[in-house]
Design a protein around this motif. Structure first.
Motif, PDB file in Angstrom:
ATOM      1  N   GLU A 169       0.854  -1.188   0.000  1.00 28.14           N
ATOM      2  CA  GLU A 169       0.000   0.000   0.000  1.00 28.14           C
ATOM      3  C   GLU A 169       0.890   1.238   0.000  1.00 28.14           C
ATOM      4  O   GLU A 169       1.806   1.366   0.827  1.00 28.14           O
ATOM      5  CB  GLU A 169      -0.908   0.031   1.220  1.00 28.14           C
ATOM      6  N   PHE A 170       0.619   2.145  -0.945  1.00 28.40           N
ATOM      7  CA  PHE A 170       1.309   3.426  -0.994  1.00 28.40           C
ATOM      8  C   PHE A 170       0.361   4.488  -0.422  1.00 28.40           C
ATOM      9  O   PHE A 170      -0.755   4.661  -0.938  1.00 28.40           O
ATOM     10  CB  PHE A 170       1.690   3.787  -2.427  1.00 28.40           C
ATOM     11  N   GLN A 186      -4.786   8.971  -2.567  1.00 30.22           N
ATOM     12  CA  GLN A 186      -4.665   9.017  -1.112  1.00 30.22           C
ATOM     13  C   GLN A 186      -4.149   7.691  -0.581  1.00 30.22           C
ATOM     14  O   GLN A 186      -3.321   7.649   0.328  1.00 30.22           O
ATOM     15  CB  GLN A 186      -6.019   9.349  -0.488  1.00 30.22           C
ATOM     16  N   SER A 187      -4.614   6.605  -1.194  1.00 32.11           N
ATOM     17  CA  SER A 187      -4.115   5.269  -0.848  1.00 32.11           C
ATOM     18  C   SER A 187      -4.259   4.371  -2.069  1.00 32.11           C
ATOM     19  O   SER A 187      -5.316   4.340  -2.702  1.00 32.11           O
ATOM     20  CB  SER A 187      -4.913   4.681   0.322  1.00 32.11           C
ATOM     21  N   LEU A 188      -3.175   3.669  -2.398  1.00 33.05           N
ATOM     22  CA  LEU A 188      -3.222   2.725  -3.510  1.00 33.05           C
ATOM     23  C   LEU A 188      -2.554   1.429  -3.078  1.00 33.05           C
ATOM     24  O   LEU A 188      -1.410   1.433  -2.603  1.00 33.05           O
ATOM     25  CB  LEU A 188      -2.525   3.277  -4.747  1.00 33.05           C
ATOM     26  N   THR A 189      -3.268   0.311  -3.230  1.00 36.30           N
ATOM     27  CA  THR A 189      -2.752  -1.004  -2.857  1.00 36.30           C
ATOM     28  C   THR A 189      -2.677  -1.872  -4.101  1.00 36.30           C
ATOM     29  O   THR A 189      -3.662  -1.962  -4.854  1.00 36.30           O
ATOM     30  CB  THR A 189      -3.652  -1.678  -1.810  1.00 36.30           C
ATOM     31  N   MET A 190      -1.531  -2.499  -4.333  1.00 33.84           N
ATOM     32  CA  MET A 190      -1.378  -3.321  -5.525  1.00 33.84           C
ATOM     33  C   MET A 190      -0.283  -4.366  -5.320  1.00 33.84           C
ATOM     34  O   MET A 190       0.597  -4.228  -4.474  1.00 33.84           O
ATOM     35  CB  MET A 190      -1.043  -2.455  -6.745  1.00 33.84           C
ATOM     36  N   ARG A 214       3.115   0.445   3.226  1.00 30.97           N
ATOM     37  CA  ARG A 214       2.778  -0.652   4.137  1.00 30.97           C
ATOM     38  C   ARG A 214       2.794  -1.960   3.353  1.00 30.97           C
ATOM     39  O   ARG A 214       2.108  -2.069   2.322  1.00 30.97           O
ATOM     40  CB  ARG A 214       1.379  -0.480   4.737  1.00 30.97           C
ATOM     41  N   LEU A 215       3.569  -2.916   3.804  1.00 30.29           N
ATOM     42  CA  LEU A 215       3.507  -4.244   3.206  1.00 30.29           C
ATOM     43  C   LEU A 215       2.243  -4.929   3.699  1.00 30.29           C
ATOM     44  O   LEU A 215       2.008  -5.025   4.915  1.00 30.29           O
ATOM     45  CB  LEU A 215       4.739  -5.071   3.581  1.00 30.29           C
TER      46      LEU A 215
END
Length: 707
Positions: free
Chosen positions: A324-325, A360-364, A384-385
């Motif tokens: 997550e960025f 704002q938040s990107l998870t990939m 965040r891993l």
């Protein structure tokens, strides 16, 4: 050509001379056969209709024709009796674009087995009459015109005339039915479509040693070539047996996998640019297959406690993870590399034609190669891993596989432009392009079911438990297969390495960057910064290639074949791909260019979903009509009318239809179809999404991000 009624007279005396090719389950006649239809389509109000008005069926060197389905059914019945066809004794019949003909013929014969890659896309189908229909378009990946020009080498004539596509001899705009007369030239057009296939398949029978040795798809040729080379080695077999994929791992790798990257610099979208140079990688995917290191079995998962520990892991392993960025922001104004579709975004976001500018938040899910590129193009508050780091030991691909890739690249390079080697060149080029695709072929495929009762629309759907069991069975079959010679993770990293290389090129272009597509960049020149980067990059490739050659025990120049003119073509280098006097893009897969070729000024459009040549001509015609530059015609909301678009809409009719039809001569006749597909010209409209238009206004200062 022969009437359908002549089948006994023509084939009867010859049938005893036909040989069989043995397979474990059935025998196939080692003779070419082909089938094709001609049809007319029309519409009445909202209803679309189509009817077959001429069919042609070739066996060996003979072409039989008819005008009605009843005649076709009787012909097949006689053919079945003469050749003693059935479940154990089959005749392979090639159809150029089987999906279309099957839509018409599916309820006239008794089909038992239909293998399809997706709905309405059969690759092979067998009927109890003993015919196995195969798709020659999927096999060749060429139009009939190109099959005749580039692939047929031995059987080039029929009746003393050259076998060639009779382009333009049959006007598809004229409405016809089964009683509409056909001129001799129109009949020749119908017959020569069959003669082309008969000649090509006969050559393939001789080349492959039997009809049953011809693969179903173009990729099948390269797959077989690589399999034969690889599985001769006991060491290779041992390696592959140890490289297995779990179901959970495969599902994660599917989320990790990305293909090529195509995008445009939003700052120049809609603006004609002068002096735009193109550079492309010389066979990008094959190059990374040779010079990079790939997953070779799972290592224990890692749980890094710091960013530095994560970087250390990425330096030593092929790895992937869910990340997550938080407060992700682009730091490169001319390109944004993260695809919105590959991540889950929460909160505010800014999107550039499907690419993430900020979130704002990107998870990939990412590989280490993707993470490197994201680090180059973006900044964020913290990461965040969301999973452990899945790790693979990494090493060069096996020598046997790399050797085949190098041979195919050498063939492509040395055979180009050599008289008499056109087919070999075309085959080697297609093989090279396929050598990556076969690695990343899906392990788990949805079952596409066709039944005579329901067609492509089954009335029942599998349960969750049935789906899970089927997925587990397919993974187990993949892992246990004695014919398997590939490992799915290899394909994931092929594209990851290639994207990383492309991203480095985009960065090096700087603000003069215009456009990128998988293995190429376009940029304003002169650009000394970029030229310096290209020289440095090519030197890095040389170092990597020499190390790979040493590892495999190859001659150190094996990756640098020469053309017929003696020019060296190093595998993997950035190379010039032409200059454009003027260039304008409207987004990914949408650009118009002006260039010089052989002393002449030319124009060309690339527009996804349109016919390249017809669209180019339409733009030029509109330019003349309006008295403006063609670049002014190439604009958002460009509309190309149906009669100019070259684009056909497929309208599937699964129910019986019929009635009276008046043809272009004013003659009426009855028609009837059990199912059909109407092909009708449709309008092509090029439009940007409102989100992309808003973003372009923002980057041009016409609105703020808060508007």
């Amino acid at each position: 050509m022969y009437s359908w009624e002549d089948v006994e007279k023509v084939l009867g005396p010859e049938v005893g001379n036909y040989s069989h090719h043995n397979t474990p389950k059935w025998k196939g006649y080692n003779i070419p056969a082909a089938f094709d239809i001609e049809s007319s389509s029309w519409e009445v109000g909202e209803n679309k209709y189509a009817t077959m008005y001429h069919w042609q069926f070739g066996v060996n060197t003979h072409v039989f024709v008819g005008r009605r389905w009843g005649e076709f059914v009787e012909f097949i019945s006689r053919l079945t009796n003469i050749m003693h066809l059935g479940t154990k004794n089959r005749l392979a019949v090639y159809v150029h674009n089987l999906a279309y003909e099957f839509q018409f013929v599916q309820h006239w014969l008794q089909f038992e087995e239909v293998f399809a890659v997706k709905d309405r896309k059969p690759v092979r189908c067998y009927c109890e009459e003993g015919l196995e229909f195969r798709d020659s378009l999927i096999l060749t990946q060429f139009s009939l015109d190109k099959v005749a020009k580039d692939l047929i080498r031995k059987y080039k004539t029929v009746g003393g005339e050259e076998i060639a596509k009779q382009v333009g001899e049959l006007d598809y705009n004229l409405l016809r039915h089964s009683e509409s007369p056909l001129t001799p030239q129109e009949q020749k057009y119908c017959a020569y479509d069959i003669y082309i296939l008969l000649a090509y398949i006969q050559e393939q029978i001789e080349k492959e040693g039997g009809i049953c040795n011809i693969p179903m798809t173009k990729t099948g040729y390269v797959r077989r070539r690589c399999r034969n080379a690889c599985l001769q080695s006991d060491q290779y077999k041992k390696l592959i047996r140890g490289l297995k994929v779990t179901l959970q791992e495969y599902k994660e790798l599917k989320m990790v996998f990305q293909g090529g990257m195509t995008h445009a610099n939003a700052n120049i979208v809609g603006k004609p640019m002068e002096n735009v140079r193109s550079k492309d990688f010389t066979s990008s995917y094959p190059a990374v297959m040779v010079m990079e290191r790939f997953p070779m079995g799972r290592a224990p998962d890692a749980h890094p406690k710091s960013k530095q520990e994560l970087w250390d892991i990425m330096q030593n392993y092929c790895c992937y993870f869910l990340v997550e960025f938080v407060n992700l922001r682009s730091k490169i104004p001319w390109e944004h590399i993260i695809s919105e579709s590959k991540g889950v975004i929460k909160g505010a976001k800014v999107i550039d034609n499907g690419r993430v500018v900020s979130a704002q938040s990107l998870t990939m899910w990412v590989t280490e190669q993707d993470y490197y590129s994201i680090h180059d193009f973006y900044t964020c508050d913290f990461i965040r891993l969301k999973s452990s780091v899945r790790r693979y030991y990494k090493e060069y691909l096996p020598t046997e596989l790399v050797s085949v890739v190098l041979d195919m690249y050498s063939d492509k390079t040395t055979l180009k432009g050599v008289p008499g080697k056109e087919e070999d060149y075309a085959s080697s080029k297609a093989d090279l392009n396929s050598c990556y695709g076969m690695i990343v072929t899906d392990i788990i495929n949805d079952k596409i079911v066709w039944t005579p009762q329901d067609g492509w629309d089954p009335k029942t759907t599998p349960t969750k438990e049935e789906i899970e069991k089927d997925e587990a069975d397919q993974i187990n079959k993949y892992n246990r297969s004695r014919n398997r010679f590939l490992y799915y993770p290899w394909g994931v990293w092929v594209t990851a390495y290639a994207r990383r290389n492309l991203c480095r090129g985009i960065l090096a272009c700087g603000e003069k960057y215009c456009y990128a597509d998988t293995d190429s960049t376009k940029y304003n020149y002169p650009n000394d910064q970029y030229e310096f980067y290209v020289a440095k990059y090519n030197n890095e490739v040389k170092t990597k290639m020499l190390a790979a050659m040493k590892h495999h025990g190859f001659e150190e120049d094996r990756w640098i074949p020469k053309t017929i003119k003696g020019k060296v073509k190093p595998l993997g280098y950035w190379d010039d791909d032409g200059d454009n006097l003027e260039f304008k893009t409207l987004g990914a897969k949408r650009y118009f260019r002006k260039f010089e070729e052989n002393g002449k000024i030319k124009y060309e459009v690339t527009l996804a979903g349109s016919n390249k040549w017809k669209t180019t001509q339409f733009i030029l015609d509109e330019s003349t009509r309006l008295g403006v530059s063609p670049f002014e015609v190439f604009e958002n909301n460009l509309v190309i009318p149906p009669d100019r678009s070259g684009k056909l809409g497929h309208h599937y009719v699964d129910a019986p239809t019929g009635g009276k039809l008046t043809d272009y001569l004013g003659n009426a006749a009855s028609w009837y179809e059990r199912s059909s597909c109407a092909l009708l010209p449709i309008e092509f409209t090029m439009s940007m999404s409102s989100e992309f238009v808003d973003y372009l206004m923002m980057v041009n200062g016409q609105m703020s991000v808060d508007d």
